[in-house]
Write an enzyme that holds these catalytic residues in place. Structure first.
Site, PDB file in Angstrom:
ATOM      1  N   PRO A  29       0.818  -1.209   0.000  1.00 18.35           N
ATOM      2  CG  PRO A  29      -0.830  -1.573   1.607  1.00 18.35           C
ATOM      3  CD  PRO A  29       0.487  -2.100   1.129  1.00 18.35           C
ATOM      4  CB  CYS A  31      -0.447   8.016  -0.560  1.00 22.60           C
ATOM      5  SG  CYS A  31      -0.984   7.722   1.118  1.00 22.60           S
ATOM      6  CE1 TYR A  61      -4.181   8.046   3.268  1.00 18.54           C
ATOM      7  CE2 TYR A  61      -4.336   8.039   5.644  1.00 18.54           C
ATOM      8  CZ  TYR A  61      -4.273   8.724   4.454  1.00 18.54           C
ATOM      9  OH  TYR A  61      -4.289  10.093   4.455  1.00 18.54           O
ATOM     10  CD  GLU A 104      -2.346   0.323   4.382  1.00 24.53           C
ATOM     11  OE1 GLU A 104      -2.362   1.435   3.838  1.00 24.53           O
ATOM     12  OE2 GLU A 104      -1.325  -0.165   4.913  1.00 24.53           O
ATOM     13  CG  HIS A 173       2.790   3.983  10.130  1.00 26.67           C
ATOM     14  ND1 HIS A 173       2.526   3.861   8.800  1.00 26.67           N
ATOM     15  CD2 HIS A 173       4.057   3.546  10.291  1.00 26.67           C
ATOM     16  CE1 HIS A 173       3.585   3.384   8.172  1.00 26.67           C
ATOM     17  NE2 HIS A 173       4.539   3.190   9.069  1.00 26.67           N
ATOM     18  CE1 TYR A 175      -2.765   7.354  10.935  1.00 28.86           C
ATOM     19  CE2 TYR A 175      -1.526   5.606   9.872  1.00 28.86           C
ATOM     20  CZ  TYR A 175      -1.877   6.941   9.964  1.00 28.86           C
ATOM     21  OH  TYR A 175      -1.349   7.866   9.102  1.00 28.86           O
TER      22      TYR A 175
HETATM   23  C1  LIG Z   1       4.250   8.769  -0.726  1.00 31.49           C
HETATM   24  C2  LIG Z   1       4.129   7.524   0.133  1.00 31.49           C
HETATM   25  C3  LIG Z   1       2.879   7.166   0.581  1.00 31.49           C
HETATM   26  C4  LIG Z   1       2.722   6.023   1.376  1.00 31.49           C
HETATM   27  N1  LIG Z   1       1.473   5.648   1.776  1.00 31.49           N
HETATM   28  C5  LIG Z   1       1.320   4.533   2.519  1.00 31.49           C
HETATM   29  C6  LIG Z   1       0.024   4.100   2.899  1.00 31.49           C
HETATM   30  O1  LIG Z   1      -1.008   4.713   2.575  1.00 31.49           O
HETATM   31  N2  LIG Z   1      -0.053   2.979   3.644  1.00 31.49           N
HETATM   32  C7  LIG Z   1       1.067   2.275   4.036  1.00 31.49           C
HETATM   33  O2  LIG Z   1       0.926   1.255   4.719  1.00 31.49           O
HETATM   34  N3  LIG Z   1       2.299   2.664   3.670  1.00 31.49           N
HETATM   35  C8  LIG Z   1       2.451   3.760   2.925  1.00 31.49           C
HETATM   36  N4  LIG Z   1       3.704   4.136   2.523  1.00 31.49           N
HETATM   37  C9  LIG Z   1       4.846   3.290   2.846  1.00 31.49           C
HETATM   38  C10 LIG Z   1       5.123   2.368   1.674  1.00 31.49           C
HETATM   39  O3  LIG Z   1       4.088   1.460   1.543  1.00 31.49           O
HETATM   40  C11 LIG Z   1       6.422   1.548   1.825  1.00 31.49           C
HETATM   41  O4  LIG Z   1       6.366   0.748   2.953  1.00 31.49           O
HETATM   42  C12 LIG Z   1       7.610   2.424   1.896  1.00 31.49           C
HETATM   43  O5  LIG Z   1       7.626   3.249   0.763  1.00 31.49           O
HETATM   44  C13 LIG Z   1       8.894   1.576   1.997  1.00 31.49           C
HETATM   45  O6  LIG Z   1       8.964   0.683   0.935  1.00 31.49           O
HETATM   46  P1  LIG Z   1       9.450  -0.795   1.160  1.00 31.49           P
HETATM   47  O7  LIG Z   1       8.501  -1.357   2.194  1.00 31.49           O
HETATM   48  O8  LIG Z   1       9.335  -1.470  -0.169  1.00 31.49           O
HETATM   49  O9  LIG Z   1      10.866  -0.695   1.645  1.00 31.49           O
HETATM   50  C14 LIG Z   1       3.855   5.253   1.730  1.00 31.49           C
HETATM   51  C15 LIG Z   1       5.118   5.642   1.247  1.00 31.49           C
HETATM   52  C16 LIG Z   1       5.252   6.749   0.459  1.00 31.49           C
HETATM   53  C17 LIG Z   1       6.629   7.111  -0.046  1.00 31.49           C
END
Ligand SMILES: Cc1cc2nc3c(=O)[nH]c(=O)nc-3n(C[C@H](O)[C@H](O)[C@H](O)COP(=O)(O)O)c2cc1C
Length: 209
Positions: A29, A31, A61, A104, A173, A175
């Site tokens: 997931p 954004c 999310y 999610e 995080h 929540y």
């Molecule tokens: C712009 C952005 C938005 C993100 N939004 C979410 C989200 O809505 N939900 C979530 O669980 N993680 C979110 N993340 C975290 C990513 O899912 C991811 O875990 C993170 O970029 C690290 O990547 P990796 O797990 O492949 O190392 C977001 C990350 C970024 C950069």
């Protein structure tokens, strides 16, 4: 160019519950800025990832009830049948390419801005958000807890009916699920509150006083 045999496993299918991922490439997931506000763009964005080879493609999310209203931020709001219609475009596009779609589900608890619904934020205790300034949650009563539990279940069922193959409980995080597990938001005093104690009948004063 021949494939490095060490990488072959990435292209093997793997079971996930009753489903099978066609390979090991999984878009977690994240954004997009599209959420449920721009459903066609959301569907195209996730669909092109499935087309490109990701075996699972998830939403960002997805707030599950009006007391978790992220506005003015953009999320994959998932409150009702209109939101289902919007995200159905995404699940259809992802499935067209043989991938699984993930939702999610999310509840912000004491971080919920609720700028559209104007509902009070909810948390296990009357705590201020350490993420969003100016939000202090209402302490959940038993009936709030029961309702929010039902909201989670309803949203999961709607998620399945909307075509999602994978349904998350966003538990990280700080929540709401984490707020129920953390001493800083349950009945234990917060680190700041630990400095202050309520003396019977005399209001708040420093514990050392
Ligand atoms: C712009 C952005 C938005 C993100 N939004 C979410 C989200 O809505 N939900 C979530 O669980 N993680 C979110 N993340 C975290 C990513 O899912 C991811 O875990 C993170 O970029 C690290 O990547 P990796 O797990 O492949 O190392 C977001 C990350 C970024 C950069």
């Amino acid at each position: 160019m021949p494939m490095d045999p060490d990488h072959a496993i990435l292209f093997e299918p793997v079971g996930i519950g009753p489903h099978t991922l066609r390979n090991r490439f999984y878009q977690v997931p994240h954004c997009s800025g599209f959420g449920t506000e721009k459903p066609w763009t959301q569907a195209a964005h996730r669909g092109v990832k499935a087309e490109g080879g990701w075996a699972a493609v998830c939403t960002e999310y997805a707030p599950l009830a009006p007391d978790s209203d992220e506005a003015p931020l953009i999320a994959a709001r998932f409150w009702d049948r209109d939101d289902m219609r919007a995200l159905r475009l995404m699940t259809d596009r992802v499935h067209e390419h043989g991938s699984l779609a993930g939702l999610e589900l999310h509840h912000s608890g004491n971080h919920a801005p609720n700028r559209v619904t104007r509902w009070p934020a909810l948390a296990p205790s009357q705590t201020a958000s350490d993420l969003e300034p100016d939000i202090v949650a209402k302490e959940m009563e038993l009936r709030d807890i029961r309702r929010v539990q039902d909201d989670w279940v309803d949203a999961a069922v709607r998620g399945r009916d909307c075509g999602f193959d994978i349904v998350y409980v966003y538990g990280g995080h700080s929540y709401l699920p984490m707020q129920f597990l953390s001493p800083s938001t349950t009945s234990e005093p917060t680190p700041t509150a630990a400095l202050w104690r309520t003396a019977p009948g005399s209001g708040w004063r420093r514990s050392s006083a």
